[in-house]
Design an enzyme around this catalytic site. Structure first.
Site, mmCIF file in Angstrom:
data_model
loop_
_atom_site.group_PDB
_atom_site.id
_atom_site.type_symbol
_atom_site.label_atom_id
_atom_site.label_comp_id
_atom_site.label_asym_id
_atom_site.label_seq_id
_atom_site.Cartn_x
_atom_site.Cartn_y
_atom_site.Cartn_z
ATOM 1 C CB SER A 144 -2.657 3.432 -5.949
ATOM 2 O OG SER A 144 -4.021 3.662 -6.164
ATOM 3 C CE1 TYR A 149 -2.293 7.129 -1.210
ATOM 4 C CE2 TYR A 149 -3.862 6.947 -3.020
ATOM 5 C CZ TYR A 149 -3.004 6.361 -2.114
ATOM 6 O OH TYR A 149 -2.846 4.994 -2.120
ATOM 7 C CE LYS A 185 0.524 5.128 -2.620
ATOM 8 N NZ LYS A 185 1.398 4.401 -1.696
HETATM 9 P P1 NAD Z 1 -3.081 1.515 6.354
HETATM 10 O O1 NAD Z 1 -3.235 2.934 6.768
HETATM 11 O O2 NAD Z 1 -4.000 0.501 6.952
HETATM 12 O O3 NAD Z 1 -1.580 1.038 6.638
HETATM 13 C C1 NAD Z 1 -0.474 1.897 6.541
HETATM 14 C C2 NAD Z 1 0.387 1.686 7.784
HETATM 15 O O4 NAD Z 1 1.527 2.536 7.687
HETATM 16 C C3 NAD Z 1 -0.347 2.031 9.085
HETATM 17 O O5 NAD Z 1 -0.175 0.980 9.999
HETATM 18 C C4 NAD Z 1 0.362 3.303 9.564
HETATM 19 O O6 NAD Z 1 0.403 3.365 10.979
HETATM 20 C C5 NAD Z 1 1.731 3.161 8.955
HETATM 21 N N1 NAD Z 1 2.426 4.420 8.662
HETATM 22 C C6 NAD Z 1 1.955 5.507 8.001
HETATM 23 N N2 NAD Z 1 2.903 6.465 7.921
HETATM 24 C C7 NAD Z 1 4.018 5.954 8.520
HETATM 25 C C8 NAD Z 1 5.318 6.443 8.746
HETATM 26 N N3 NAD Z 1 5.659 7.676 8.345
HETATM 27 N N4 NAD Z 1 6.219 5.665 9.382
HETATM 28 C C9 NAD Z 1 5.859 4.433 9.799
HETATM 29 N N5 NAD Z 1 4.639 3.906 9.628
HETATM 30 C C10 NAD Z 1 3.718 4.662 8.992
HETATM 31 O O7 NAD Z 1 -3.158 1.481 4.761
HETATM 32 P P2 NAD Z 1 -3.272 0.230 3.778
HETATM 33 O O8 NAD Z 1 -4.631 0.225 3.193
HETATM 34 O O9 NAD Z 1 -2.742 -0.985 4.431
HETATM 35 O O10 NAD Z 1 -2.287 0.719 2.614
HETATM 36 C C11 NAD Z 1 -0.932 0.307 2.553
HETATM 37 C C12 NAD Z 1 -0.275 0.942 1.345
HETATM 38 O O11 NAD Z 1 -0.986 0.567 0.163
HETATM 39 C C13 NAD Z 1 -0.271 2.472 1.360
HETATM 40 O O12 NAD Z 1 0.957 2.917 0.834
HETATM 41 C C14 NAD Z 1 -1.406 2.841 0.433
HETATM 42 O O13 NAD Z 1 -1.203 4.093 -0.165
HETATM 43 C C15 NAD Z 1 -1.323 1.715 -0.589
HETATM 44 N N6 NAD Z 1 -2.617 1.488 -1.269
HETATM 45 C C16 NAD Z 1 -3.746 1.225 -0.532
HETATM 46 C C17 NAD Z 1 -4.961 1.055 -1.188
HETATM 47 C C18 NAD Z 1 -6.220 0.812 -0.406
HETATM 48 O O14 NAD Z 1 -7.307 1.006 -0.966
HETATM 49 N N7 NAD Z 1 -6.156 0.363 0.858
HETATM 50 C C19 NAD Z 1 -5.032 1.124 -2.588
HETATM 51 C C20 NAD Z 1 -3.858 1.361 -3.306
HETATM 52 C C21 NAD Z 1 -2.652 1.537 -2.633
HETATM 53 N N1 UFG Z 2 -18.752 5.010 -3.042
HETATM 54 C C1 UFG Z 2 -20.039 5.326 -2.699
HETATM 55 N N2 UFG Z 2 -20.292 5.673 -1.402
HETATM 56 C C2 UFG Z 2 -19.316 5.705 -0.440
HETATM 57 C C3 UFG Z 2 -17.997 5.376 -0.820
HETATM 58 C C4 UFG Z 2 -17.760 5.033 -2.127
HETATM 59 O O1 UFG Z 2 -20.949 5.305 -3.518
HETATM 60 O O2 UFG Z 2 -19.608 6.044 0.718
HETATM 61 C C5 UFG Z 2 -18.475 4.597 -4.433
HETATM 62 C C6 UFG Z 2 -17.492 5.489 -5.179
HETATM 63 O O3 UFG Z 2 -18.159 6.571 -5.778
HETATM 64 C C7 UFG Z 2 -16.870 4.505 -6.167
HETATM 65 C C8 UFG Z 2 -16.867 3.170 -5.413
HETATM 66 O O4 UFG Z 2 -17.852 3.321 -4.381
HETATM 67 O O5 UFG Z 2 -17.692 4.376 -7.300
HETATM 68 C C9 UFG Z 2 -15.545 2.823 -4.768
HETATM 69 O O6 UFG Z 2 -15.108 3.920 -3.951
HETATM 70 P P1 UFG Z 2 -13.909 3.785 -2.913
HETATM 71 O O7 UFG Z 2 -13.795 5.091 -2.198
HETATM 72 O O8 UFG Z 2 -14.081 2.575 -2.085
HETATM 73 O O9 UFG Z 2 -12.650 3.519 -3.852
HETATM 74 P P2 UFG Z 2 -12.027 4.392 -5.024
HETATM 75 O O10 UFG Z 2 -12.095 3.560 -6.274
HETATM 76 O O11 UFG Z 2 -12.614 5.734 -5.079
HETATM 77 O O12 UFG Z 2 -10.512 4.546 -4.538
HETATM 78 C C10 UFG Z 2 -9.779 3.470 -3.934
HETATM 79 C C11 UFG Z 2 -8.770 4.059 -2.949
HETATM 80 C C12 UFG Z 2 -7.738 4.869 -3.692
HETATM 81 C C13 UFG Z 2 -7.111 4.010 -4.761
HETATM 82 C C14 UFG Z 2 -8.172 3.455 -5.683
HETATM 83 C C15 UFG Z 2 -7.582 2.550 -6.714
HETATM 84 O O13 UFG Z 2 -9.411 4.886 -2.005
HETATM 85 O O14 UFG Z 2 -6.723 5.263 -2.798
HETATM 86 O O15 UFG Z 2 -9.135 2.726 -4.916
HETATM 87 O O16 UFG Z 2 -6.791 1.591 -6.115
HETATM 88 F F1 UFG Z 2 -6.264 4.762 -5.473
#
Ligand code: NAD
Ligand code: UFG
Length: 338
Positions: free
Chosen positions: A126, A150, A154
């Site tokens: 991330s 979190y 990573k």
């Molecule tokens: P998500 O929660 O939609 O998907 C994660 C999946 O993993 C879910 O289906 C959950 O049931 C499964 N899971 C969790 N723990 C588990 C375990 N111990 N064993 C088996 N299955 C398990 O999340 P996502 O948004 O699809 O994110 C996927 C990956 O990408 C994560 O590692 C997250 O940290 C990373 N990531 C997400 C974002 C974002 O903004 N969505 C940003 C950066 C990185």
């Molecule tokens: N924001 C609002 N109101 C809300 C939610 C968010 O104003 O209800 C604003 C935040 O302050 C920020 C922007 O919208 O300026 C984006 O916020 P998000 O929560 O959607 O995303 P972040 O950038 O804070 O974080 C996300 C994921 C993290 C990841 C990061 C970079 O939640 O896990 O992107 O990939 F690490």
């Protein structure tokens, strides 16, 4: 036996889209997911899009026996590892769950891969690992730091992968640093379905547009950005999924390698830019109120995409209009029973 890609967390938001892209590129997919943050119905949706059901195993990545069973009963050539917990706020309340799922889970998975002699690994990292950016756009060599459990998970898994890569030959590892994944598959059949009150901007905005929530709380308009609200690099989840395919192909072509790549668009948009784009896509107003800053938020974050383009030949193609249109289609379809 034909080989398959093991997709952990494949029932989740990003993993389900990656599964679609993999299947459409001709790969067989085995999903391992414990469904702690997803639903089994996603599997039917994937089949409706691709015409092929992914093989599904309900199980936990922390369970060595389950993992050994998966590798014994399927010929796995590579692993895409999405499974994990991802809510920044929650991670400060239950840090041990985050260390257990994200770090211990990854160690268990990598250990099972070692036992099964599978050494191609694509990891969901991330942009959070960059902490408060000192350079924009952010290049991969930017310093790393974590301000919450979190983010720390990573960082640690990235380091574990580096140690593992240096410890024995043959590993092909991609550490992919996602910026802000949004949007949904254009069919509207799969997308992001957060439980409870969404933490992230775009699912919250979508719920205001449907009337499920009264208004968006904009977390601060006094940042050093063009309109004072936070600026992020929003990337369409289908582009992100394509980035995984490109990384997989890169790894498959390598003897051994470890690469670390930003997956973003290289463009930053403010909270209010996204509100306006969503209003245009949905034709609905999105009421908002400016409130105080959210603890731990940064002003601006967007990716330097040069390395991804050079190394993977991959570039995100979809803009915020498409992100909002696809997110809206998904939001609308969720209310349709099927
Ligand atoms: P998500 O929660 O939609 O998907 C994660 C999946 O993993 C879910 O289906 C959950 O049931 C499964 N899971 C969790 N723990 C588990 C375990 N111990 N064993 C088996 N299955 C398990 O999340 P996502 O948004 O699809 O994110 C996927 C990956 O990408 C994560 O590692 C997250 O940290 C990373 N990531 C997400 C974002 C974002 O903004 N969505 C940003 C950066 C990185
Ligand atoms: N924001 C609002 N109101 C809300 C939610 C968010 O104003 O209800 C604003 C935040 O302050 C920020 C922007 O919208 O300026 C984006 O916020 P998000 O929560 O959607 O995303 P972040 O950038 O804070 O974080 C996300 C994921 C993290 C990841 C990061 C970079 O939640 O896990 O992107 O990939 F690490």
């Amino acid at each position: 036996m034909n080989t398959s890609i093991l997709v952990t967390g494949g029932a989740g938001f990003i993993g389900s889209h990656a599964t679609v892209v993999l299947q459409q590129a001709g790969y067989q997919v085995v999903i391992l997911d414990n469904l702690c943050n997803s639903a089994r119905s996603v599997l039917d949706r994937i089949e409706r899009i691709t015409g092929t059901p992914p093989t599904f195993i309900q199980g936990d990545i922390r369970d060595a026996q389950t993992l050994d069973g998966v590798f014994a009963s399927h010929s796995i050539s590579a692993v895409m590892h999405f499974a994990g917990l991802k809510a920044v706020g929650e991670s400060t309340q239950v840090p041990l769950s985050y260390y257990d799922n994200n770090i211990n889970g990854s160690v268990q998975l990598l250990s099972a891969m070692q036992r099964a002699d599978v050494r191609t690994f694509i990891f969901s990292s991330s942009a959070t690992v960059y902490g408060e950016p000192s350079i924009l756009p952010i290049p991969e060599h930017h310093s790393r730091s974590a301000t919450n459990p979190y983010g720390h998970t990573k960082l640690v898994v990235e380091d574990i992968l580096e140690n593992l890569y240096n410890s024995e030959p043959g590993w092909r590892i991609a550490r992919l640093r996602y910026f802000n994944p949004v949007g949904a598959h254009p069919s509207g059949l799969i997308g992001e379905a957060p439980q409870g009150v969404p933490n992230n901007l775009m699912p919250y905005v979508a719920q205001v547009a449907t009337g499920q929530r009264e208004k968006l709380h904009v977390f601060g308009n006094d940042y050093d950005t063009p309109d004072g609200t936070g600026v992020r690099d929003y990337i369409h989840v289908m582009d992100l999924a394509e980035g995984h395919l490109a990384a997989l192909r890169y790894c498959e072509a390598a003897q051994q390698d470890m690469l670390t790549v930003n997956l973003g668009t290289g463009e930053g948009y403010s909270v209010l830019d996204m509100v306006r784009a969503f209003e245009a896509a949905s034709g609905r107003p999105v009421a908002y109120e400016i409130t105080g800053r959210r603890a731990g938020d940064i002003a601006s974050c967007w990716a330097d995409t040069t390395f991804a383009e050079q190394k993977l030949g991959w570039k995100a193609g979809k803009g915020i209009k498409e992100m909002c249109e696809d997110a809206w289609r998904w939001e609308m379809r969720q209310s349709v029973k099927d």
